[in-house]
Design an enzyme around this catalytic site. Structure first.
Site, PDB file in Angstrom:
ATOM      1  N   ARG A 211       0.849  -1.201   0.000  1.00 51.12           N
ATOM      2  CA  ARG A 211       0.000   0.000   0.000  1.00 51.12           C
ATOM      3  C   ARG A 211       0.878   1.242   0.000  1.00 51.12           C
ATOM      4  O   ARG A 211       1.724   1.395   0.881  1.00 51.12           O
ATOM      5  CB  ARG A 211      -0.907  -0.022   1.225  1.00 51.12           C
ATOM      6  CG  ARG A 211      -1.822  -1.243   1.170  1.00 51.12           C
ATOM      7  CD  ARG A 211      -2.825  -1.264   2.297  1.00 51.12           C
ATOM      8  NE  ARG A 211      -3.715  -2.403   2.094  1.00 51.12           N
ATOM      9  CZ  ARG A 211      -4.929  -2.503   2.582  1.00 51.12           C
ATOM     10  NH1 ARG A 211      -5.434  -1.533   3.314  1.00 51.12           N
ATOM     11  NH2 ARG A 211      -5.668  -3.562   2.333  1.00 51.12           N
ATOM     12  N   GLU A 213       0.863   4.073   1.135  1.00 47.48           N
ATOM     13  CA  GLU A 213       0.414   5.037   2.145  1.00 47.48           C
ATOM     14  C   GLU A 213       1.333   6.252   2.065  1.00 47.48           C
ATOM     15  O   GLU A 213       2.543   6.109   2.110  1.00 47.48           O
ATOM     16  CB  GLU A 213       0.529   4.448   3.558  1.00 47.48           C
ATOM     17  CG  GLU A 213      -0.163   3.117   3.769  1.00 47.48           C
ATOM     18  CD  GLU A 213      -1.638   3.260   4.046  1.00 47.48           C
ATOM     19  OE1 GLU A 213      -2.135   4.405   4.065  1.00 47.48           O
ATOM     20  OE2 GLU A 213      -2.298   2.220   4.208  1.00 47.48           O
ATOM     21  N   ARG A 219       1.801   3.081  12.753  1.00 49.71           N
ATOM     22  CA  ARG A 219       1.006   1.856  12.580  1.00 49.71           C
ATOM     23  C   ARG A 219       0.685   1.532  11.123  1.00 49.71           C
ATOM     24  O   ARG A 219      -0.170   0.704  10.844  1.00 49.71           O
ATOM     25  CB  ARG A 219      -0.272   1.942  13.418  1.00 49.71           C
ATOM     26  CG  ARG A 219      -1.168   3.057  12.991  1.00 49.71           C
ATOM     27  CD  ARG A 219      -2.190   3.395  14.053  1.00 49.71           C
ATOM     28  NE  ARG A 219      -2.909   4.571  13.635  1.00 49.71           N
ATOM     29  CZ  ARG A 219      -3.990   4.547  12.870  1.00 49.71           C
ATOM     30  NH1 ARG A 219      -4.501   3.398  12.507  1.00 49.71           N
ATOM     31  NH2 ARG A 219      -4.556   5.664  12.502  1.00 49.71           N
ATOM     32  N   HIS A 220       1.358   2.199  10.197  1.00 46.67           N
ATOM     33  CA  HIS A 220       1.203   1.873   8.778  1.00 46.67           C
ATOM     34  C   HIS A 220       2.534   1.442   8.188  1.00 46.67           C
ATOM     35  O   HIS A 220       3.569   2.043   8.468  1.00 46.67           O
ATOM     36  CB  HIS A 220       0.692   3.082   7.986  1.00 46.67           C
ATOM     37  CG  HIS A 220      -0.746   3.385   8.232  1.00 46.67           C
ATOM     38  ND1 HIS A 220      -1.161   4.197   9.250  1.00 46.67           N
ATOM     39  CD2 HIS A 220      -1.862   2.968   7.591  1.00 46.67           C
ATOM     40  CE1 HIS A 220      -2.493   4.267   9.233  1.00 46.67           C
ATOM     41  NE2 HIS A 220      -2.948   3.536   8.238  1.00 46.67           N
ATOM     42  N   GLU A 355      -7.470  -0.227  14.835  1.00 47.67           N
ATOM     43  CA  GLU A 355      -8.181  -1.236  14.036  1.00 47.67           C
ATOM     44  C   GLU A 355      -7.234  -2.388  13.683  1.00 47.67           C
ATOM     45  O   GLU A 355      -6.099  -2.162  13.282  1.00 47.67           O
ATOM     46  CB  GLU A 355      -8.660  -0.561  12.749  1.00 47.67           C
ATOM     47  CG  GLU A 355      -9.332  -1.514  11.776  1.00 47.67           C
ATOM     48  CD  GLU A 355      -9.373  -0.939  10.366  1.00 47.67           C
ATOM     49  OE1 GLU A 355      -9.779   0.218  10.201  1.00 47.67           O
ATOM     50  OE2 GLU A 355      -8.988  -1.668   9.436  1.00 47.67           O
ATOM     51  N   SER A 358     -10.751  -5.686   9.018  1.00 42.22           N
ATOM     52  CA  SER A 358     -11.977  -5.275   8.324  1.00 42.22           C
ATOM     53  C   SER A 358     -12.563  -6.508   7.658  1.00 42.22           C
ATOM     54  O   SER A 358     -11.804  -7.357   7.179  1.00 42.22           O
ATOM     55  CB  SER A 358     -11.693  -4.275   7.205  1.00 42.22           C
ATOM     56  OG  SER A 358     -11.366  -3.037   7.718  1.00 42.22           O
ATOM     57  N   ARG A 406      -0.036  -5.507  12.961  1.00 39.86           N
ATOM     58  CA  ARG A 406      -0.831  -4.808  13.989  1.00 39.86           C
ATOM     59  C   ARG A 406      -1.215  -5.760  15.110  1.00 39.86           C
ATOM     60  O   ARG A 406      -1.299  -5.370  16.268  1.00 39.86           O
ATOM     61  CB  ARG A 406      -2.070  -4.175  13.372  1.00 39.86           C
ATOM     62  CG  ARG A 406      -1.724  -2.968  12.531  1.00 39.86           C
ATOM     63  CD  ARG A 406      -2.963  -2.170  12.222  1.00 39.86           C
ATOM     64  NE  ARG A 406      -2.644  -1.098  11.303  1.00 39.86           N
ATOM     65  CZ  ARG A 406      -3.533  -0.240  10.843  1.00 39.86           C
ATOM     66  NH1 ARG A 406      -4.801  -0.343  11.198  1.00 39.86           N
ATOM     67  NH2 ARG A 406      -3.165   0.711  10.015  1.00 39.86           N
TER      68      ARG A 406
END
Ligand code: ATP
Ligand code: AMO
Length: 432
Positions: A211, A213, A219-220, A355, A358, A406
């Site tokens: 990703r 980002e 946290r990414h 989180e 998902s 995570r």
């Protein structure tokens, strides 16, 4: 080295060859101690300067810290030694001499910045507390695989070079594929769905996601490990049950099998596997509870994504793992099944800090799926390889994706997600 003995197995009365790294040399004058470290622990090697061969003493006492050596000698009981035994060397062989200027101190006496540690991961992982994170990570993945097996899943591997993205809101990494535009995969989402229609019915994958980002956050990652589940003939509640079982199995395995690692991380007293069912809050309840904390400047309204401060306030309020269900359809992806015009079957599973997961039930009705693409401004033609399979018998299905790093980060209270990856990829870091 067939004849090598691990330090943890060296018993008084044995003659052994131990091999590993020079952790420390302490010269007290007439007597000197070299502490040798291997993957099982440390052992003391004693040099009696006056009584031993000069060459042997010289080799043992002049070797630089972190050099790789092997020592052959007799093991004796010695209550003053750190592990209660010591080796009196008959020979010392320096296998690989270390430079005396080390970029970081593996004994941990001198702290190093995270970036220095990541630049020198090999040396960093010589520290017990850093090694422990990766032993625990391996145990988590083992336990997760076993739990998936108990859930009747088949492990799959899907392509990481793909033609389309799936997760709006995060950018894709473009690559060139024989002159054609391609991307690094953001999620195995579409492929795992195609598999539940295939006859495998229930699948999981543990693999990398990519990703682009924009921001550097604690946290990414730009390359993360996604733990994905997908099941035919399941709805979102059954997917949530499976999610809870997998997360609990990971904690329980660490509690049961990683006590030494938890001690190394100074977590042995406080580590607890979650007990009882994870509370399930609707999105509407979640925003009401966040608003009631008064932590946000502007109260949230229906349709807002949860900002980081909101997630945090709610996490403090709930105080354990929990689900948020019944998200507004408009902020969930095209592949999520709606309950009605406004509410979807999408859910998130949260740790109090952030989180983790998902998921949701998927839209398996061809016409609705194609409409969903159009509503999200995506070209259904580009996804033809995916949508067309929904015309040939696609069962109702549900699933989720869990961020592996995570999970480790929150489980061990690590302040930065990079601590949970051997060689993290972020905005600044492409090597090692
Ligand atoms: P999603 O689950 O929506 O696909 P995600 O997994 O990146 O994306 P989280 O990481 O849980 O979502 O993001 C939750 C919140 O964190 C977002 O609503 C946003 O406020 C914030 N956030 C997400 N990405 C970033 C980022 N790159 N930089 C700063 N804040 C971010
Ligand atoms: P989502 O985009 O929410 O959902 O990702 C699922 C989980 O993956 C983790 N994660 C990340 N971890 C570290 N760095 C990142 N950049 C990153 N991005 C995501 C998070 C997140 O909760 N296809 C859906 C899943 C599904 O519905 O099955 C998806 O990818 O822990």
């Amino acid at each position: 080295m067939d004849d090598r003995t691990y330090t943890a197995d060296a018993e008084p009365g044995d003659t052994v060859t131990v091999a590993g790294w020079v952790h420390e040399v302490r010269d007290l004058g007439g007597i000197a101690f070299l502490i040798l470290r291997d993957t099982t622990g440390k052992i003391q090697v004693k040099f009696e300067v006056e009584e031993m061969d000069d060459d042997l003493v010289e080799t043992g006492l002049n070797v630089h810290r972190e050099s790789v050596i092997s020592v052959t000698g007799d093991v004796e009981e010695e209550p003053r030694a750190p592990t209660g035994v010591e080796v009196t060397p008959a020979s010392v062989d320096v296998i690989s001499e270390a430079d005396p200027e080390l970029p970081l101190d593996p004994s941990g006496k001198v702290d190093a910045e995270l970036s220095t540690r990541l630049d020198n991961r090999t040396l960093d992982l010589r520290k017990d507390e850093v090694k422990a994170i990766f032993e625990i990570r391996a145990e988590v993945l083992r336990a997760v695989r076993e739990q998936f097996r108990e859930l009747g899943c088949t492990e799959i591997n899907t392509p990481k070079i793909v033609a389309t993205g799936t997760e709006g809101g995060t950018e894709l990494f473009p690559i060139t594929y024989f002159g054609q535009e391609a991307f690094m995969n953001q999620s195995p989402q579409l492929f795992k769905q195609l598999m539940v229609g295939s006859g495998l019915e229930r699948v999981f994958e543990i693999g990398p996601i990519f990703r682009a980002e924009e921001h550097n956050t604690p946290r990414h990652l730009n390359e993360a490990t996604s733990i994905d589940f997908e099941s035919a003939f399941a709805d979102h509640t059954e997917a949530m049950d499976a999610c809870e079982a997998v997360v609990k199995a990971a904690y329980e395995a660490v509690e049961e099998n990683c006590q030494d690692e938890l001690v190394a991380l100074d977590l042995a007293d406080e580590f607890e596997a979650p007990e009882g069912d994870f509370p399930r809050l609707t999105y509407e309840e979640a925003i009401e509870r966040i608003n009631a904390t008064g932590e946000l400047d502007e109260p949230l309204v229906w349709g807002d994504d949860l900002p980081t401060e909101g997630e945090h306030a709610l996490g403090q309020d709930v105080g354990e793992h929990y689900f948020i269900t019944d998200w507004p359809s408009e902020i969930k992806p095209f592949y999520i099944m709606d309950k009605d015009d406004e509410v979807s079957t999408g859910f998130d599973m949260m740790h109090p800090e952030m989180e983790l997961v998902s998921g949701g039930q998927r839209e398996h009705r061809y016409d609705h799926l194609v409409d969903g693409f159009e509503q999200q401004g995506l070209d259904p033609e580009a996804f033809d390889y995916y949508t067309k399979m929904f015309k040939y018998g696609m069962p109702p299905h549900a699933g989720w994706g869990l961020g592996g790093e995570r999970l480790i980060m929150t489980m061990l209270g690590l302040g930065n997600i990079r601590e949970a990856v051997l060689f993290p990829r972020d905005r600044q870091r492409l090597s090692p």
